[in-house]
Design a protein around this motif. Structure first.
Motif, PDB file in Angstrom:
ATOM      1  N   SER A  13      -0.321  -1.308  -0.693  1.00  0.00           N
ATOM      2  CA  SER A  13      -0.185  -2.754  -0.484  1.00  0.00           C
ATOM      3  C   SER A  13       1.010  -3.305  -1.256  1.00  0.00           C
ATOM      4  O   SER A  13       1.718  -4.192  -0.763  1.00  0.00           O
ATOM      5  CB  SER A  13      -1.464  -3.474  -0.915  1.00  0.00           C
TER       6      SER A  13
ATOM      7  N   ARG B 209      -3.478  -8.102  -0.913  1.00  0.00           N
ATOM      8  CA  ARG B 209      -3.910  -8.124  -2.296  1.00  0.00           C
ATOM      9  C   ARG B 209      -3.633  -6.764  -2.937  1.00  0.00           C
ATOM     10  O   ARG B 209      -3.871  -5.718  -2.345  1.00  0.00           O
ATOM     11  CB  ARG B 209      -5.406  -8.439  -2.376  1.00  0.00           C
TER      12      ARG B 209
ATOM     13  N   THR C 214      -7.887  -2.967  -0.307  1.00  0.00           N
ATOM     14  CA  THR C 214      -7.591  -3.311   1.082  1.00  0.00           C
ATOM     15  C   THR C 214      -8.724  -2.810   1.967  1.00  0.00           C
ATOM     16  O   THR C 214      -9.029  -1.627   1.962  1.00  0.00           O
ATOM     17  CB  THR C 214      -6.261  -2.657   1.529  1.00  0.00           C
TER      18      THR C 214
ATOM     19  N   ASP D 146      -0.258  -2.456   6.661  1.00  0.00           N
ATOM     20  CA  ASP D 146      -0.980  -1.979   5.475  1.00  0.00           C
ATOM     21  C   ASP D 146      -2.372  -1.540   5.927  1.00  0.00           C
ATOM     22  O   ASP D 146      -2.987  -2.187   6.777  1.00  0.00           O
ATOM     23  CB  ASP D 146      -1.100  -3.127   4.461  1.00  0.00           C
TER      24      ASP D 146
HETATM   25 MG   LIG Z   1      -4.213  -1.890  -0.550  1.00  0.00          MG
END
Ligand SMILES: [Mg+2]
Ligand SMILES: Nc1nc2c(ncn2[C@@H]2O[C@H](COP(=O)(O)OP(=O)(O)OP(=O)(O)O)[C@@H](O)[C@H]2O)c(=O)[nH]1
Length: 325
Positions: free
Chosen positions: A179, A191, A199, A218
């Motif tokens: 991320s 985040r 995530t 992501d």
């Molecule tokens: Mg992540």
């Protein structure tokens, strides 16, 4: 890029909320006729129509708002399947149609009784009976309304993917810095946190390079295990890899501060290569500010930005080659 909801589905009410709305609307109906009997008859017929209209149209709105699963791209239909289960969603939408049909029938038959009633008490009785039967039909789909509400909440979080844009999917073990990397190179703001499984959803950002836009996805962290054993959160990553990736960036954390030994991370990479071949995989070692190994892999620090621009340039080159094939 402003986050746009792929699926614009209205809030799904509970059975009790739908009934409240229907009966509240009906309670406001007041029609005055020339005689007392006419007033009561007209008013009650209109009340029944009003309550039934609210239920029929509310449920109809849900049936219309949910996208037909058959018409969705494979990416979205697999996400829907993971989030709620395709069969469960279909059944729940079918239950809405069943309920609407029955409520409309109840209203129609109550209207007949009221139209031919000769006493006020018969009209009241017909109304009460109709309200009771309508409530019972709506309550019978309580569970299905809950499923639709959950589906709606899940689908609101689906990323808006542009199928035209070349797409980089970032994958790897949990907590390796995926991320952080996606946030650094694209408009996405996922985040970043010190613990694994931060995530849980797929998110998408874009970057622009020489007049072209690229999508960066992501994904949730993957563990070292076979596809069949993966949990629904990991499977979201798999769905993105399977349907969206033109290039996969596999992020390693050689410092192992992520909590996963390099051996495990290597095995995850092998699984990905095997499952998604021939999609090219770029292997990256992150956290180079802490540890630089002697491997030939690309070294970056998503935190300081070191090596990141070079990585982006090489990805763009790779995508250009892919596009021209
Ligand atoms: Mg992540
Ligand atoms: N020292 C250092 N720490 C980093 C670097 N990149 C990420 N981190 C840290 O590693 C931790 C995990 O970062 P994330 O970006 O959330 O990792 P992730 O792979 O997305 O994790 P999950 O979403 O849980 O799978 C955070 O504490 C980051 O600050 C880096 O280049 N150097």
């Amino acid at each position: 890029m402003t986050a746009r909801n792929m699926f614009d589905i209205p809030t799904v009410l509970t059975a009790d909320e739908i009934l409240d709305k229907a009966f509240k609307r009906a309670s406001k109906v007041d029609i005055s006729g020339r005689t007392k009997m006419e007033t009561v008859r007209e008013t009650n017929i209109a009340k029944i129509k009003s309550a039934s209209d609210v239920i029929v149209s509310t449920m109809g709105k849900y049936v219309k708002a949910f996208p037909s699963i058959e018409r969705q791209s494979l990416f979205y239909s697999e996400l829907i399947d993971l989030a709620v289960g395709t069969d469960k969603l279909k059944h729940s939408l079918g239950a809405m149609d069943w309920c609407r049909g029955n409520v409309a029938r109840v209203a129609k038959s109550a209207t007949w009784s009221m139209a031919s009633a000769s006493k006020i008490s018969e009209i009241d009785e017909a109304r009460r009976g109709a309200y009771g039967r309508m409530s019972s039909f709506v309550k019978q789909v309580t569970k299905e309304l809950k499923v639709l509400s959950q589906a709606r909440n899940a689908m609101r979080k689906f990323p808006a993917i542009n199928p035209e844009q070349p797409t980089i999917v970032v994958a790897g073990a949990p907590n390796v810095g995926k991320s952080q990397l996606v946030a650094r190179i694209s408009t996405a703001k996922p985040r970043v946190a010190v613990y694994p499984f931060t995530t849980q959803e797929i998110s998408v950002g874009i970057f622009e390079k020489k007049y072209f836009k690229y999508q960066v996805i992501d994904t949730p962290g993957l563990l070292d295990r076979e596809l069949d054993d993966r949990n629904p959160i990991e499977l979201r990553a798999i769905v993105a890899l399977r349907h969206l990736a033109d290039v996969i960036v596999f992020v390693f954390d050689p410092t192992e501060t992520c909590g996963y030994p390099m051996n495990d991370q290597e095995r995850i990479l092998e699984t990905i290569k095997r499952e998604f071949s021939p999609v090219p995989v770029v292997e990256v070692e992150n956290k180079a500010d802490m540890l630089k190994t002697k491997s030939s892999r690309v070294k970056i620090s998503a935190e300081t930005g070191a090596g990141v621009q070079k990585l982006v340039d090489s990805l763009v080159e790779k995508l250009k080659v892919e596009q021209s094939l």
